[in-house]
Every structure is written in structure tokens, then in C-alpha cells.
Design an enzyme around this catalytic site. Structure first.
Site, mmCIF file in Angstrom:
data_model
loop_
_atom_site.group_PDB
_atom_site.id
_atom_site.type_symbol
_atom_site.label_atom_id
_atom_site.label_comp_id
_atom_site.label_asym_id
_atom_site.label_seq_id
_atom_site.Cartn_x
_atom_site.Cartn_y
_atom_site.Cartn_z
ATOM 1 N N TYR A 197 0.815 -1.220 0.000
ATOM 2 C CA TYR A 197 0.000 0.000 0.000
ATOM 3 C C TYR A 197 0.854 1.278 0.000
ATOM 4 O O TYR A 197 1.021 1.927 -1.036
ATOM 5 C CB TYR A 197 -0.993 -0.001 1.180
ATOM 6 C CG TYR A 197 -2.093 1.022 0.959
ATOM 7 C CD1 TYR A 197 -3.366 0.618 0.575
ATOM 8 C CD2 TYR A 197 -1.845 2.390 1.067
ATOM 9 C CE1 TYR A 197 -4.366 1.547 0.326
ATOM 10 C CE2 TYR A 197 -2.831 3.326 0.814
ATOM 11 C CZ TYR A 197 -4.092 2.903 0.457
ATOM 12 O OH TYR A 197 -5.060 3.832 0.189
ATOM 13 N N THR A 252 -14.588 -2.200 2.969
ATOM 14 C CA THR A 252 -15.511 -1.454 2.105
ATOM 15 C C THR A 252 -15.453 -2.116 0.732
ATOM 16 O O THR A 252 -14.600 -2.968 0.475
ATOM 17 C CB THR A 252 -15.139 0.042 1.935
ATOM 18 O OG1 THR A 252 -13.903 0.126 1.217
ATOM 19 C CG2 THR A 252 -15.006 0.768 3.257
HETATM 20 P P1 NAD Z 1 -16.383 3.041 -1.418
HETATM 21 O O1 NAD Z 1 -16.176 2.192 -2.620
HETATM 22 O O2 NAD Z 1 -17.211 2.503 -0.319
HETATM 23 O O3 NAD Z 1 -17.035 4.447 -1.865
HETATM 24 C C1 NAD Z 1 -16.665 5.081 -3.063
HETATM 25 C C2 NAD Z 1 -17.682 6.121 -3.448
HETATM 26 O O4 NAD Z 1 -17.238 6.777 -4.650
HETATM 27 C C3 NAD Z 1 -19.082 5.564 -3.769
HETATM 28 O O5 NAD Z 1 -20.040 6.483 -3.278
HETATM 29 C C4 NAD Z 1 -19.113 5.571 -5.308
HETATM 30 O O6 NAD Z 1 -20.411 5.704 -5.858
HETATM 31 C C5 NAD Z 1 -18.304 6.828 -5.571
HETATM 32 N N1 NAD Z 1 -17.746 6.884 -6.928
HETATM 33 C C6 NAD Z 1 -16.844 6.061 -7.498
HETATM 34 N N2 NAD Z 1 -16.575 6.464 -8.760
HETATM 35 C C7 NAD Z 1 -17.335 7.569 -8.982
HETATM 36 C C8 NAD Z 1 -17.505 8.444 -10.092
HETATM 37 N N3 NAD Z 1 -16.837 8.280 -11.228
HETATM 38 N N4 NAD Z 1 -18.386 9.457 -9.967
HETATM 39 C C9 NAD Z 1 -19.090 9.637 -8.823
HETATM 40 N N5 NAD Z 1 -18.950 8.853 -7.735
HETATM 41 C C10 NAD Z 1 -18.087 7.836 -7.821
HETATM 42 O O7 NAD Z 1 -14.924 3.449 -0.934
HETATM 43 P P2 NAD Z 1 -14.304 3.920 0.472
HETATM 44 O O8 NAD Z 1 -13.521 2.787 1.009
HETATM 45 O O9 NAD Z 1 -15.305 4.606 1.302
HETATM 46 O O10 NAD Z 1 -13.221 4.983 -0.040
HETATM 47 C C11 NAD Z 1 -13.385 6.375 0.066
HETATM 48 C C12 NAD Z 1 -12.040 7.012 0.353
HETATM 49 O O11 NAD Z 1 -11.572 6.574 1.634
HETATM 50 C C13 NAD Z 1 -10.943 6.646 -0.659
HETATM 51 O O12 NAD Z 1 -10.140 7.784 -0.892
HETATM 52 C C14 NAD Z 1 -10.144 5.606 0.095
HETATM 53 O O13 NAD Z 1 -8.809 5.525 -0.351
HETATM 54 C C15 NAD Z 1 -10.224 6.161 1.497
HETATM 55 N N6 NAD Z 1 -9.865 5.198 2.557
HETATM 56 C C16 NAD Z 1 -10.423 3.953 2.619
HETATM 57 C C17 NAD Z 1 -10.018 3.065 3.615
HETATM 58 C C18 NAD Z 1 -10.601 1.681 3.742
HETATM 59 O O14 NAD Z 1 -10.029 0.849 4.447
HETATM 60 N N7 NAD Z 1 -11.721 1.403 3.124
HETATM 61 C C19 NAD Z 1 -9.072 3.463 4.578
HETATM 62 C C20 NAD Z 1 -8.547 4.751 4.506
HETATM 63 C C21 NAD Z 1 -8.946 5.605 3.481
#
Ligand code: NAD
Ligand code: NA
Length: 398
Positions: A238, A278
Site C-alpha cells: 500500500y 468497504t
Molecule cells: P467506497 O467504494 O465505499 O465508496 C466510493 C464512493 O465513490 C461511492 O459512493 C461511489 O459511488 C463513488 N464513486 C466512485 N466512482 C465515482 C464516479 N466516477 N463518480 C461519482 N462517484 C463515484 O470506498 P471507500 O472505502 O469509502 O473509499 C473512500 C475514500 O476513503 C478513498 O479515498 C479511500 O482511499 C479512502 N480510505 C479507505 C479506507 C478503507 O479501508 N476502506 C481506509 C482509509 C482511506
């Protein structure tokens, strides 16, 4: 129709609308009980990536917690079609909106590609019409594997890969209940560049530029994007890999946005979140053994948090308190994950974990359960033997 889980590898091909509704209500009740020492909470919020994961939890925390915010949520989801019932995020949007309306909260869903100019225009219009012309906070929470290149009409594609070395590891398969060996070759230069295009900060900056040029940001407006760093054990896949380079780009972009926001006394932030199940994270090859061990240890220590607990803690205890930021001015809600005692126990479990023992050594039941819940399954309050009225569902709009 009776709706059952259909899992392909780490992707859910079905979802249960009433389970999605149950997920929304559970998260709402966890935010309703929050308190905030500060009155300076954002009242009008734009969430990019609002339909699942951290973005959805941000929206629920801000709307149903003490901020009582009006929200515009942008997401990319599919409704019902001949191909299937639609995506969980589609129903999350519907049931969030329904609950918000019932509570007297303004909420607007915009379904579309957040990278496109058309969606920017729709958002501008909604801010004018529904939020009185300006927002106080922009949450950037997109997670995707592709971004259209507006100049060529082709797509940049992210590749989740190590940089400079091959990494051997294991990934979960929820369909077969197995832990499968994966060998990840190092990324090419092009894969690195494209991952930074898709998951770096360029689009975040461009959104803030757009909103700022249109005068849609209030004085003192804040923005936040979510990041991950993780412990040494996951760095090869990562932090030091393609996704980590994209996150470094995101962190640097925060500084550019801060310059842009100077004239309105605005502020750009990065919140470093914990590793969670997620839709996006289960897709990261090699990460699951760590998630399995982390879930077990954090639950045993009473430290486990889901997206909603993380976002409640972000907005109602970390947000105002600038002394809690690290030397790079990052907000650390991965603080509990990275505690020494947690990491020591995680490492001890990882040292023992094999494809035969992962389900006993790690919290496979918990991780699988959360994955199924993301798609509306495994909620005790839902009777999954009941027929779902498809015609009635078709009439619901986000
Ligand atoms: P997720 O897949 O649950 O949510 C992603 C969201 O983005 C959804 O609402 C989806 O509809 C939207 N999306 C995707 N492509 C799109 C587009 N082209 N247009 C409009 N909407 C779009 O993901 P998540 O895990 O909540 O990730 C969100 C952020 O959090 C990311 O930056 C991720 O790197 C970060 N993050 C995640 C984790 C983890 O462990 N899940 C940890 C730290 C940080
Ligand atoms: Na999200």
C-alpha cells in the site's frame, strides 16, 4: 422475488434493498447520539462519493449528528434493470434521502460521473437551488479504478501494485471462503502514473477550483479528503506501492488547495482513516490477511470501529482540535489501529496465518459479515425469506 447474496470473488452481484435501509438506520442511530463541544460545525455540505463507505458515513454523521447539515451527495450507482436489482449504493441513496426528509433535513442526490463537467454543472445548480448558494464543507471520498481522460475520451486505469519489487501475499475470496496466494509484480511507470491520475489529488483540486470560481464556497469553507497509510506490514502493498504514491500526491494537493482557499480563509484537510472493509478495500490484493488480524485484535480490545464510528469521531472530536494533528498536519483517525499494542498482536497473528488457518486465526466471520452487510445482507432485523416487491422498488428514486 427472494433476494440472495451473489458473490463473485470479492464483488457482490446482488444487494438487498431492505438490508441497505437497515444499514442506513443503524448508522443514523449511531450519529443521533453524538454530542459536540463546538457550535462551529458545517451546515451545508457537498459529499463526492456519498453512497457508500466513508463518504456515506460522513454524510450520515454530518446530517444526523449535531451538525444537522443539509447535504448534496454525488455518486455513481446503478438502479434496477434487466441485469439485476441494482447496486447497494443506489438503495443507500434512496433510504438516506427518505430518512433525511422525514427528519426535516435538506438532502439532494446527484447520480453521475464526478469526473465530468456535466456533474459539476449539476452540483453548482443544486448548491444554488437547495443550499442557498454556498457550501461550508466539501468531502472528497471517491474510490474508483478508472477516470476518463477528457482530452482523449479514453480512461486512465489504476493498478494496485507494489513499486520496484514483486510482492507475494494472500487475498481473500468471499465466494469460495478461501485465502488465495497472489503474486504482485512491480508496477510499470505507466501504471504508477495512471494510478496517481485516478486516485491522486488532481480531481480534488479541480473540484475546488470549479467551486471557488463559481463563488460556491463560503468564507472559512473547509474540505477534507481521506487517506490511508497503515503499518510497516502493509507498506509494500500500500504505502510504498501505487496507491500510496497516489495518496502522497493527494497530501501534496492539500497544500495547493490551501493556497487556493487563502482568500476565503478556507482550509483543506487530510484525514487518515483506519483500514476497514468497504467495496473498495476488499479489492486491494494482499491486504486481507492484515484486515483479518486487525479486526480480531481491535475487537478483542474494544477498539473496533466501522465507517460511521470513524466519521463520528472525525467530525465530533478530532475536527476542531488542531492540536491533535501530526507533524504533517494530518488528522489521524488511524491512531487506534497504529497503537503499538495493537500492531504487536496483529503481527503475532499474521506470523501464524495460513490458507488453512486464516478463518480461525483472523476474524474471517466478522470481515465476511461486514462485507455482506455492505450489500444489505446479514441484518438480524431483516427477514430474508420474505418476497421483495420489485415493482414497488422500481418506483423509488434516489
Ligand atoms: P467506497 O467504494 O465505499 O465508496 C466510493 C464512493 O465513490 C461511492 O459512493 C461511489 O459511488 C463513488 N464513486 C466512485 N466512482 C465515482 C464516479 N466516477 N463518480 C461519482 N462517484 C463515484 O470506498 P471507500 O472505502 O469509502 O473509499 C473512500 C475514500 O476513503 C478513498 O479515498 C479511500 O482511499 C479512502 N480510505 C479507505 C479506507 C478503507 O479501508 N476502506 C481506509 C482509509 C482511506
Ligand atoms: Na465513500
Amino acid at each position: 422475488m427472494i433476494i440472495l447474496p451473489q458473490i463473485q470473488g470479492v464483488v457482490a452481484r446482488s444487494c438487498h434493498p431492505f438490508g441497505c435501509q437497515a444499514a442506513i438506520s443503524e448508522q443514523i442511530s449511531k450519529s443521533l447520539s453524538q454530542q459536540s463541544a463546538s457550535d462551529a460545525l458545517p451546515k451545508r455540505v457537498l459529499i463526492l462519493g456519498a453512497s457508500s463507505g466513508f463518504g456515506l458515513a460522513s454524510r450520515i454523521a454530518l446530517a444526523f449528528g449535531p451538525a444537522k447539515a443539509a447535504t448534496i451527495g454525488v455518486s455513481f450507482e446503478r438502479g434496477m434493470s434487466e441485469k439485476g436489482i441494482g447496486s447497494a449504493g443506489w438503495y443507500n441513496n434512496i433510504f438516506f434521502h427518505e430518512a433525511a426528509e422525514k427528519a426535516g433535513l435538506i438532502s439532494t442526490n446527484i447520480l453521475g460521473d464526478a469526473f465530468s463537467a456535466e456533474t459539476r454543472e449539476q452540483v453548482a445548480k443544486a448548491i444554488e437551488q437547495d443550499l442557498g448558494g454556498q457550501v461550508d464543507l466539501v468531502v472528497y471520498s471517491l474510490a474508483t479504478g478508472i477516470r476518463p481522460n477528457p482530452e482523449t475520451g479514453e480512461f486512465w486505469r489504476s493498478a494496485i501494485r507494489p513499486v520496484g519489487e514483486t510482492v507475494e501475499g494472500y487475498s481473500v475470496n468471499f465466494e469460495k471462503n478461501s485465502l488465495d496466494k497472489v503474486s504482485l509484480p512491480p508496477a510499470t511507470e505507466q501504471e504508477i502514473d495512471e494510478t496517481v491520475k485516478v486516485m491522486g489529488g488532481e480531481d480534488w483540486l479541480s473540484w475546488i477550483q470549479f467551486l471557488s470560481e463559481r463563488n460556491l464556497l463560503s468564507t472559512g469553507c473547509e474540505t477534507v479528503a481521506y487517506s490511508y497509510i497503515g503499518p510497516e506490514h502493509t507498506h509494500a502493498i500500500y504505502h510504498k506501492g501505487t496507491l500510496g504514491l497516489a495518496k502522497t500526491h493527494l497530501h501534496n494537493t492539500r497544500d495547493d488547495i490551501n493556497v487556493l482557499l487563502e482568500n476565503i480563509e478556507g482550509n483543506a484537510n487530510i484525514a487518515v482513516c483506519k483500514a476497514l472493509v468497504t467495496k473498495a478495500s476488499v479489492f486491494i490484493p494482499g491486504l486481507t490477511p492484515y484486515l483479518l488480524a486487525l479486526y480480531r485484535v481491535m475487537k478483542e480490545k474494544g477498539l473496533h470501529e466501522g465507517c460511521i464510528e470513524q466519521m463520528n469521531r472525525l467530525f465530533y472530536s478530532k475536527w476542531q482540535n488542531h492540536t491533535e494533528r501530526d507533524e504533517e498536519n494530518l488528522i489521524r483517525i488511524d491512531d487506534w489501529e497504529l497503537r503499538d499494542d495493537v500492531q504487536q498482536e496483529v503481527n503475532a497473528l499474521l506470523a501464524e496465518m495460513t490458507p488453512d488457518s486464516f478463518a480461525e486465526i483472523g476474524d474471517y466471520k466478522g470481515v465476511l459479515g461486514e462485507f455482506l452487510q455492505l450489500n444489505g445482507f446479514e441484518f438480524p432485523s431483516v427477514d430474508y425469506t420474505q418476497e421483495v416487491d420489485i415493482e414497488a422498488l422500481k418506483t423509488l428514486r434516489p
